[in-house]
Structures are given as C-alpha cells and as structure tokens.
Design a protein around this motif. Sequence first.
Motif, short mmCIF file in Angstrom:
data_model
loop_
_atom_site.label_atom_id
_atom_site.label_comp_id
_atom_site.label_asym_id
_atom_site.label_seq_id
_atom_site.Cartn_x
_atom_site.Cartn_y
_atom_site.Cartn_z
N GLU A 95 0.82 -1.21 0.00
CA GLU A 95 0.00 0.00 0.00
C GLU A 95 0.86 1.27 0.00
O GLU A 95 0.43 2.31 -0.50
N ASP A 96 2.06 1.19 0.57
CA ASP A 96 2.85 2.40 0.75
C ASP A 96 4.18 2.43 -0.01
O ASP A 96 4.91 3.41 0.05
N LEU A 97 4.49 1.37 -0.74
CA LEU A 97 5.72 1.33 -1.52
C LEU A 97 5.39 1.48 -3.00
O LEU A 97 4.50 0.81 -3.51
N PRO A 98 6.11 2.35 -3.73
CA PRO A 98 5.83 2.53 -5.16
C PRO A 98 6.37 1.38 -5.98
O PRO A 98 7.26 0.63 -5.54
N THR A 99 5.85 1.21 -7.17
CA THR A 99 6.35 0.19 -8.09
C THR A 99 7.75 0.57 -8.56
O THR A 99 8.01 1.72 -8.90
N ASP A 100 8.66 -0.41 -8.57
CA ASP A 100 10.06 -0.15 -8.91
C ASP A 100 10.24 0.13 -10.39
O ASP A 100 9.40 -0.21 -11.23
N ARG A 101 11.42 0.76 -10.71
CA ARG A 101 11.73 1.11 -12.09
C ARG A 101 13.22 0.89 -12.37
O ARG A 101 14.04 0.91 -11.46
N TYR A 102 13.52 0.71 -13.65
CA TYR A 102 14.91 0.57 -14.12
C TYR A 102 15.06 1.45 -15.36
O TYR A 102 14.19 1.47 -16.23
N MET A 103 16.15 2.20 -15.40
CA MET A 103 16.37 3.11 -16.53
C MET A 103 17.75 2.85 -17.12
O MET A 103 18.74 2.77 -16.39
#
Length: 302
Positions: A95-103
């Motif tokens: 509920e409180d952690l955003p979805t991770d990303r890779y760039m």
Amino acid sequence: MTQASASQPPAILCIGSVLWDIIGRCTTEMQRGSDMPGRITRLPGGVAMNIAMTLARFGVRPALLTAVGRDPEGDELIHACGHFGLITDHIYRSEDLPTDRYMAVEGANGLIAAIADAHSLEAAGDKILRPLSDGSLGSEDAPYAGQVALDGNLTLSLLDDIVASPAFAKADLRVAPASPGKAERLRPFLTRTRGTLYVNLEEAGILCQAEFTDSETAAQAMLDRGAARVLVTDGGASATVADAKGTITLHPPRVTVARVTGAGDTFMAAHIVAEARGEDRKTALASALKAAATYVSGEPPL
C-alpha cells in the motif's frame, strides 16, 4: 487464487525484481556525455520478470514472487504479467511502496549506463516469501520442491536466509546477480555451496576478487571459491558451464547487436528450459547461447 494456479504448484518460481524498464536506445555509438536522437521505450522488466517472460515463451508458466505497489503503475504491471501468462496470485502488493523502475541508455556499442530503482523490493524483504511458508506454495514441513530462479535485487541478508531456510531445502536454486554492482550479494551461495550461479565475466571477477580474461578460467575460480555449479558468460566471446563433472566452453553465434538489456536473463531462462527438456550439459549450453544471440539480434528467443 485462480483455478489454474490452485490445481498444482507452478513448475518454477521467479523471485526478485518485477518493474518497469525505461530504455533509451540509439543506433550509433555513444560515449559519456553523448546527446543523441533515438527511441525511448517502457516495457515490463526486472531480472525475475525477464526470466519469467522468456520461460513463458518456451511454454513454461512460472509464478512470480515479488513486490509491486498498489499504484497505477503497479496495476498496469500486474495486467501486463497476466498478458504474458504469468501467475501473479502470490505477488506482495504494498500500500505504501511505489512500483520499482529501471532506466538504461544503450548505444550501438552496448550499454552506456543504467540505474536500477528496486528500493521497494528491498524494503518489502521477506514479505515476498510468505507463500513459501504459509502453505500457499509450501512450508517448512513440506517445502517447495521445484525450480526457483532468484535474482540479486534481493538484499544480501535475505539471500543468506534463503540459502539456509528449510523452506528452500528441496528447491533447485538458479541464481543470477541483478548487475555487477550487486554481484557480492551472491556470496552466500559460494560459502554454502548451493545452487547454480549464472554470472558474466565481470561479476565472476567481483565474487572472486580477481580479473579474468576468459569464461573458463573464471568458472574454475568460482568452483574453487565454493560454487556448486556455475555458468559464466563473456558477451560474444564465450560461455562456460562448470561443476564437479568438469567444464564445457562454447562460443555463441555471431549476430548484429540490436539490444543488450535482458540478454543475460534470456540466457538463464533458456538454459533452465533446455535442461528441463533433458538436454545434456553441452547441448543445453548451446541452446541457451542460441536463444541469447537471437534475443540480442532483436528477435524473440524461440
């Protein structure tokens, strides 16, 4: 839980990063500070996701154990997983952690730079493993006995716990670092001589605190450091599988490079599938190299 996933345990679990890949690609060579025209894409990615997608292309339906935020990006990512035929029933939704990303930025000369933001996966910790202890997929009394693909985006302490946990005692562990910067996290598998490790030449050097010029030397050094079984790749030069039975080194097919992000994950998934088909050590290595070369060339690895 869906009827398909409830009927029987999945043949393989993919544990680790499932996120959005944001990749900028340029068709010419790039250097530090380059500002070039190109294409920017956003696709489902992460080591566990890349392995799972490749497994699905080969007809294997894996289950994902990871952390995905309850944000619009997370909902979209879960939908994408379903589109690829992946089992998402056991994913931890925070509920409180955003979805991770890779760039990443790629040029004709390969990967220029990349940043992996997998902080939510790290923060979730052992919450993503609950299905392996609460009876959903297994328990300490009846541990999951299938294949498990692990990636180094998990924390060192969590990977250390996995190696020692009764919940993984019967699992066939297949392990890959998420990047050279996280290769050190695989050290528990050396000290406890567990699992099959998939590393590139640089990652092998980090784990062995040495510099290697070829995959065969690196693979032997990994065994000397305690690895039970290892596959070392060296880009387009060579790849070696090594264990107590000896070493086998092959050279990958030569292809024009169209992409590099995800190539190692494709190699690992293809090797797992090849062995599941009953291929011997040399044939399985050749199959994995062919699939990775096909992927790098821009074609689906089938």
